[in-house]
Design a protein around this motif. Structure first.
Motif, PDB file in Angstrom:
ATOM      1  N   GLN A 188     -17.194   1.470  27.088  1.00 46.94           N
ATOM      2  CA  GLN A 188     -16.426   1.166  25.863  1.00 46.94           C
ATOM      3  C   GLN A 188     -16.112  -0.330  25.767  1.00 46.94           C
ATOM      4  O   GLN A 188     -16.219  -0.936  24.706  1.00 46.94           O
ATOM      5  CB  GLN A 188     -15.112   1.942  25.856  1.00 46.94           C
ATOM      6  N   VAL A 189     -15.728  -0.924  26.898  1.00 47.52           N
ATOM      7  CA  VAL A 189     -15.385  -2.352  26.882  1.00 47.52           C
ATOM      8  C   VAL A 189     -16.637  -3.188  26.577  1.00 47.52           C
ATOM      9  O   VAL A 189     -16.581  -4.167  25.833  1.00 47.52           O
ATOM     10  CB  VAL A 189     -14.728  -2.765  28.214  1.00 47.52           C
ATOM     11  N   LEU A 190     -17.775  -2.761  27.116  1.00 45.64           N
ATOM     12  CA  LEU A 190     -19.010  -3.508  26.856  1.00 45.64           C
ATOM     13  C   LEU A 190     -19.431  -3.402  25.401  1.00 45.64           C
ATOM     14  O   LEU A 190     -19.870  -4.387  24.797  1.00 45.64           O
ATOM     15  CB  LEU A 190     -20.132  -3.004  27.770  1.00 45.64           C
ATOM     16  N   THR A 191     -19.268  -2.212  24.824  1.00 45.94           N
ATOM     17  CA  THR A 191     -19.586  -2.039  23.399  1.00 45.94           C
ATOM     18  C   THR A 191     -18.686  -2.942  22.569  1.00 45.94           C
ATOM     19  O   THR A 191     -19.134  -3.602  21.628  1.00 45.94           O
ATOM     20  CB  THR A 191     -19.385  -0.562  22.985  1.00 45.94           C
ATOM     21  N   LEU A 192     -17.421  -3.006  22.959  1.00 43.36           N
ATOM     22  CA  LEU A 192     -16.467  -3.872  22.268  1.00 43.36           C
ATOM     23  C   LEU A 192     -16.936  -5.331  22.321  1.00 43.36           C
ATOM     24  O   LEU A 192     -16.976  -6.018  21.293  1.00 43.36           O
ATOM     25  CB  LEU A 192     -15.088  -3.722  22.907  1.00 43.36           C
ATOM     26  N   LEU A 193     -17.287  -5.802  23.516  1.00 44.04           N
ATOM     27  CA  LEU A 193     -17.721  -7.199  23.644  1.00 44.04           C
ATOM     28  C   LEU A 193     -18.950  -7.463  22.782  1.00 44.04           C
ATOM     29  O   LEU A 193     -19.029  -8.484  22.091  1.00 44.04           O
ATOM     30  CB  LEU A 193     -18.046  -7.526  25.109  1.00 44.04           C
ATOM     31  N   ARG A 194     -19.888  -6.519  22.804  1.00 42.22           N
ATOM     32  CA  ARG A 194     -21.113  -6.710  22.029  1.00 42.22           C
ATOM     33  C   ARG A 194     -20.802  -6.777  20.538  1.00 42.22           C
ATOM     34  O   ARG A 194     -21.337  -7.612  19.812  1.00 42.22           O
ATOM     35  CB  ARG A 194     -22.081  -5.570  22.336  1.00 42.22           C
TER      36      ARG A 194
END
Ligand code: ADP
Ligand code: MG
Length: 325
Positions: A188-194
């Protein structure tokens, strides 16, 4: 070009002699682009990241150039450097639990950089921006009133990202931002950053020892070994079809993203990266390299083109006779 690093050397002075942690690094990040930095622990990733904001200890000797929006961070005066650290570029560190103040509400903590950097902003306006930032990182604005211990690890990491975005930086550097999180929250955090990179047109330098993190988030990746970038290219290519034996070994250690028939098997590599104070002669990787030749102990290979938009620093690359199939 948002970030342009050229010929960067960072050497720590230590009691046991000079420690070259970053050696001859070249790296670019554009606005709207995510660049990943991979490599085992001790390869120089955090040193490189800290140098971009000139955050390393005074024992570090620097040479080369680190241009952020065309300005060299290494020769910048204190005033512009301070402005850069507020509004030009910001950093998200590992371990959000420990960097948040446990006795202050998170809204106050997110507002702090805004109020310090922009003293004319009223309390009400700062509160409005905090709410907006929380929503940007996928948290309800009402969370501003909570204390860090009332949030989960993933939510705290989102708060750290909101703080990093508070002064609207153009470049975000995230050093192992998801390493302490479980896999679902990590995703979820990686999707947010992307999504933030795309929506806000920021540049992201994402550091991780975990290739699956980088391959799911980044456009390009650079693989570091013993202070050097040994391979660089599109994320989709470097891990599927690595050209440098070290990149191949890393990809092989993550069989879900590497080719299943990864050249050196999923077992990874024996041994550890060298102590930078006692680097092997020639290519620093040769003592661990499964395909090393006698000349690898003599010649430190320069980065050479290894296909469209790719480079690799290996004597085998560009030599059609010897290149591993
Ligand atoms: P990574 O983030 O890839 O694990 P680091 O940049 O933290 O790598 O470390 C690179 C090398 O520099 C390591 O050998 C480490 O021990 C050394 N190092 C890091 N910080 C310091 C420091 N402040 N003083 C001396 N040596 C350091
Ligand atoms: Mg590190």
């Amino acid at each position: 070009m948002l970030l342009r690093i050229r010929d960067l050397d960072v050497t720590y002075r230590t009691a046991a002699g000079p420690l070259p942690a970053v050696r001859g690094v070249n790296l670019d990040v554009n606005a709207g682009q995510s660049v990943g930095l991979a490599g085992e622990s001790g390869c120089g990733k955090s040193t490189l990241a800290a140098t971009i904001l000139r955050l390393q200890p005074p024992s570090a000797r620097l040479s080369g150039s680190v241009l952020v929006d065309g300005e060299d961070v290494l020769t910048m005066r204190w005033g512009p450097l301070r402005a850069l650290r507020w509004a030009g570029a910001s950093m998200v560190f590992q371990g959000a639990l420990h960097s948040l103040n446990p006795v202050r509400r998170i809204g106050q903590q997110i507002a702090e950089p805004i109020r310090l950097h922009e003293p004319s902003v009223s309390g009400a306006e700062a509160a409005r921006r905090v709410g907006e930032l929380l929503e940007q990182v996928g948290l309800p604005a009402s969370r501003a009133a909570t204390y860090p211990h009332q949030l989960s690890g993933g939510q705290r990491q989102r708060v750290m990202i909101a703080m990093a975005l508070a002064c609207r930086p153009r470049l975000v550097i995230a050093d192992e931002p998801t390493t302490a999180l479980d896999v679902m929250v990590q995703a979820q955090v990686l999707t947010l950053l992307r999504d933030l990179v795309r929506d806000l047109d920021i540049g992201l330098l994402l550091i991780s020892h975990d290739l699956s993190v980088l391959s799911s988030t980044c456009d390009r990746v650079a693989v570091m070994y013993a202070g050097r970038i040994v391979e660089e290219g599109a994320a989709s290519q470097v891990f599927k079809d690595p050209r440098h034996p070290y990149a191949a070994a890393l990809a092989g250690a993550f069989p879900l993203i590497g080719d299943l028939a990864a050249r050196f098997g999923p077992a990874g590599l024996p041994g550890d990266p060298p102590d930078p104070r006692h680097l092997p002669t020639g290519c620093s990787f040769h003592p661990r390299c499964p395909v090393a030749m006698p000349s690898c102990a003599e010649t430190d290979p320069p980065a050479v083109p290894a296909g469209p938009g790719r480079t690799a620093a290996c004597l085998l690359v560009g030599d059609p006779e010897r290149e591993p199939a």
